[in-house]
Design a protein around this motif. Structure first.
Motif, PDB file in Angstrom:
ATOM      1  N   ALA B  81       0.995  -1.291  -0.163  1.00 38.71           N
ATOM      2  CA  ALA B  81      -0.150  -0.071   0.067  1.00 38.71           C
ATOM      3  C   ALA B  81       0.877   1.216  -0.041  1.00 38.71           C
ATOM      4  O   ALA B  81       1.689   1.494   0.690  1.00 38.71           O
ATOM      5  CB  ALA B  81      -0.858  -0.086   1.167  1.00 38.71           C
ATOM      6  N   ASP B  82       0.821   2.289  -0.762  1.00 34.96           N
ATOM      7  CA  ASP B  82       1.215   3.345  -1.074  1.00 34.96           C
ATOM      8  C   ASP B  82       0.589   4.576  -0.201  1.00 34.96           C
ATOM      9  O   ASP B  82      -0.291   4.864  -0.595  1.00 34.96           O
ATOM     10  CB  ASP B  82       1.660   3.674  -2.617  1.00 34.96           C
ATOM     11  N   GLY B  84      -1.244   4.136   2.474  1.00 38.28           N
ATOM     12  CA  GLY B  84      -2.527   3.908   2.721  1.00 38.28           C
ATOM     13  C   GLY B  84      -3.432   3.536   1.734  1.00 38.28           C
ATOM     14  O   GLY B  84      -4.601   2.947   1.777  1.00 38.28           O
ATOM     15  N   GLU B  85      -2.888   3.886   0.426  1.00 41.84           N
ATOM     16  CA  GLU B  85      -3.652   3.254  -0.882  1.00 41.84           C
ATOM     17  C   GLU B  85      -3.519   2.003  -1.069  1.00 41.84           C
ATOM     18  O   GLU B  85      -2.313   1.597  -1.357  1.00 41.84           O
ATOM     19  CB  GLU B  85      -3.263   4.324  -1.997  1.00 41.84           C
ATOM     20  N   LEU B  86      -4.635   0.958  -0.782  1.00 42.74           N
ATOM     21  CA  LEU B  86      -4.419  -0.418  -1.329  1.00 42.74           C
ATOM     22  C   LEU B  86      -4.058  -0.577  -2.793  1.00 42.74           C
ATOM     23  O   LEU B  86      -4.524   0.008  -3.700  1.00 42.74           O
ATOM     24  CB  LEU B  86      -5.794  -1.076  -0.929  1.00 42.74           C
ATOM     25  N   THR B  87      -3.385  -1.673  -2.837  1.00 45.42           N
ATOM     26  CA  THR B  87      -3.196  -2.057  -4.311  1.00 45.42           C
ATOM     27  C   THR B  87      -4.157  -2.774  -4.966  1.00 45.42           C
ATOM     28  O   THR B  87      -5.045  -3.105  -4.057  1.00 45.42           O
ATOM     29  CB  THR B  87      -1.776  -3.106  -4.390  1.00 45.42           C
ATOM     30  N   GLN B  90      -4.955  -6.073  -3.077  1.00 43.84           N
ATOM     31  CA  GLN B  90      -5.633  -5.859  -1.622  1.00 43.84           C
ATOM     32  C   GLN B  90      -6.751  -5.458  -1.507  1.00 43.84           C
ATOM     33  O   GLN B  90      -7.516  -5.945  -0.832  1.00 43.84           O
ATOM     34  CB  GLN B  90      -4.436  -4.540  -0.837  1.00 43.84           C
ATOM     35  N   ARG B  91      -7.264  -4.546  -2.518  1.00 41.93           N
ATOM     36  CA  ARG B  91      -8.618  -3.791  -2.682  1.00 41.93           C
ATOM     37  C   ARG B  91      -9.516  -5.072  -2.940  1.00 41.93           C
ATOM     38  O   ARG B  91     -10.706  -5.334  -2.303  1.00 41.93           O
ATOM     39  CB  ARG B  91      -8.535  -2.768  -3.662  1.00 41.93           C
ATOM     40  N   GLU B 159      -2.035   0.519 -10.244  1.00 41.53           N
ATOM     41  CA  GLU B 159      -3.318   1.241 -10.415  1.00 41.53           C
ATOM     42  C   GLU B 159      -3.812   1.236 -11.593  1.00 41.53           C
ATOM     43  O   GLU B 159      -2.827   1.508 -12.512  1.00 41.53           O
ATOM     44  CB  GLU B 159      -3.361   2.641  -9.504  1.00 41.53           C
TER      45      GLU B 159
END
Lengths: 263, 159
Positions: B81-82, B84-87, B90-91, B159
């Motif tokens: 995760a970058d 807090g932004e999930l890959t 993960q999402r 993304e």
């Protein structure tokens, strides 16, 4: 926790051979060795890491054979065009064994030296009539796989010898590889190779080591006769009757895969 | 106790340490670096809970020497995760409820990430074969396969 050990990292074959000759244990992927060390079944004083030895890398096809250096991983072998074309059952076995992590790190050479009775690699290599090149500080020798493996977890490799490469005769005739693996290790493995002068059938995993049966042609292979003759070791994978039954079924499936009628 | 100097990169961060030769990669990332997302379960490279990537390849951190990452790059679940932004992987695991207790999840996510890096559009069969060595006792696996398919459709590892 692993027992303590020295880790040596030679960068030439000569240095690696010297370290093995003076008591070091060859180490590369570690998928078998580290497991037995963790279980307390082995505690070598010195591991000789082969991963930086350039001479042990790669797959080459020349002079009617394929040479796999000691560092070649299962994944590399499974993905190799040369292996897929000229030793298709070896690519099949290497692509199926263990799991994706074992295939990414474990080597064929390590697998062969460990001589696990349920080795997919040994089943395929015996069917292909492969041999291994061993090197020590005193010299080198080549040993057919059939003679290399003496029994479960035992080979003729001397402690001071390093397995340098596996050599497989290039074959493009019909072949098949099948296995039954309800758990991590297979219960039975079967490899069939039609050669110019006969048919080689190998049954593995049911006994102490893969066993070779030869026939004049693929049409002569009798799954029931093989199942009656093969050496069986009873273990948690099954009783003798069960393993003989599986053997007949999977030899039959291998022949079906090769398109042999009445299999 | 025999030791070696190790120079590696973990989740993009350079790390230089002197490590015992017998230290496993799992104990290195968990105990020395505090990256406890990597779980240890069977300790025999059968269950896949400890899966991390070394130079992009999935390995069992429980049965891999920490010294062997010298000169190489390690990616653990914390490195995905970058900010807090999930890959997408993960999402998709979240969206498909591909976890219950969550203990196996970091291993599955890392294994799936490795798969999509090599094969951005895998078939169900390829996913099942690739994840064959990761065990989950909760989900029954179908939501996991669905999550990998969804991540693949959503753009794979990026993304």
């Amino acid at each position: 926790m692993l027992p303590p050990f020295e880790l040596r990292r030679p960068v030439s074959l000569a240095a690696a051979v010297d370290l093995v000759a003076t008591g070091g244990t060859p180490y590369c992927g570690g998928t078998e060795l580290l497991a037995v060390m963790r279980l307390g079944l082995a505690s070598p004083e010195t591991l000789v890491d082969l991963k930086r030895v350039p001479e042990l890398v790669g797959i080459t096809a020349a002079h009617g054979e394929i040479r796999l250096g000691a560092r070649v991983t299962h994944r590399e072998a499974a993905a190799s065009d040369a292996v897929r074309t000229h030793a298709a059952i070896l690519a099949a076995g290497a692509g199926l064994l263990g799991n994706v992590r074992v295939r990414a790190t474990g080597t064929l050479a390590g697998n062969v030296c460990f001589a696990e009775p349920r080795s997919d690699i040994l089943t395929a290599l015996l069917a292909l009539d492969a041999s291994v090149d061993l090197r020590s500080a005193d010299g080198a020798r080549s040993v057919p796989i059939e003679d290399f493996v003496e029994g479960a977890f035992t080979t003729v490799r001397a402690d001071e010898e390093l397995l340098e490469a596996i050599r497989v005769p290039a074959r493009s005739g019909p072949s098949a590889y099948v296995r039954f693996a309800p758990a991590e290790h297979p219960t039975v493995t079967v490899a069939v190779v039609a050669t110019g002068d006969g048919c080689r059938v190998v049954v593995g995993a049911v006994g102490e080591r893969p066993e070779l049966f030869t026939f004049p042609g693929t049409g002569d292979v009798d799954p029931t006769a093989i199942a009656e003759r093969v050496d069986i070791t009873e273990d948690l994978n099954g009783h003798e009757d069960y393993k003989r039954h599986l053997t007949a079924v999977f030899v039959g499936r291998a022949l079906e895969q090769m398109g042999v009628a009445d299999a | 106790m025999p030791e070696l100097d190790v120079s590696t990169t973990v989740n993009g961060r350079p790390v230089e340490m002197r490590l015992p030769t017998r230290l496993t990669l799992a104990d290195f990332v968990r105990d020395r670096l505090g990256l406890t997302g990597t779980k240890v379960s069977c300790g025999m490279q059968v269950c896949g809970a400890c899966t991390v990537l070394v130079d992009g390849d999935p390995v069992s951190a429980c049965s891999y020497l920490a010294c062997d990452v010298d000169g190489r790059e390690v990616l653990t679940v914390e490195g995905l995760a970058d900010g807090g932004e999930l890959t997408p992987v993960q999402r998709a695991f979240v969206d498909c409820s591909a976890l219950q207790c969550g203990f196996c999840t970091p291993g599955f996510v890392m294994a799936a990430t490795a798969l999509l890096r090599d094969e951005p559009h895998p078939t169900e069969e390829q996913i099942a074969h690739h994840l064959d060595g990761n065990l989950c006792r909760c989900t029954g696996y179908l939501p996991i396969v669905e999550a990998v398919l969804k991540a693949s459709r959503a753009g794979g590892i990026d993304e």
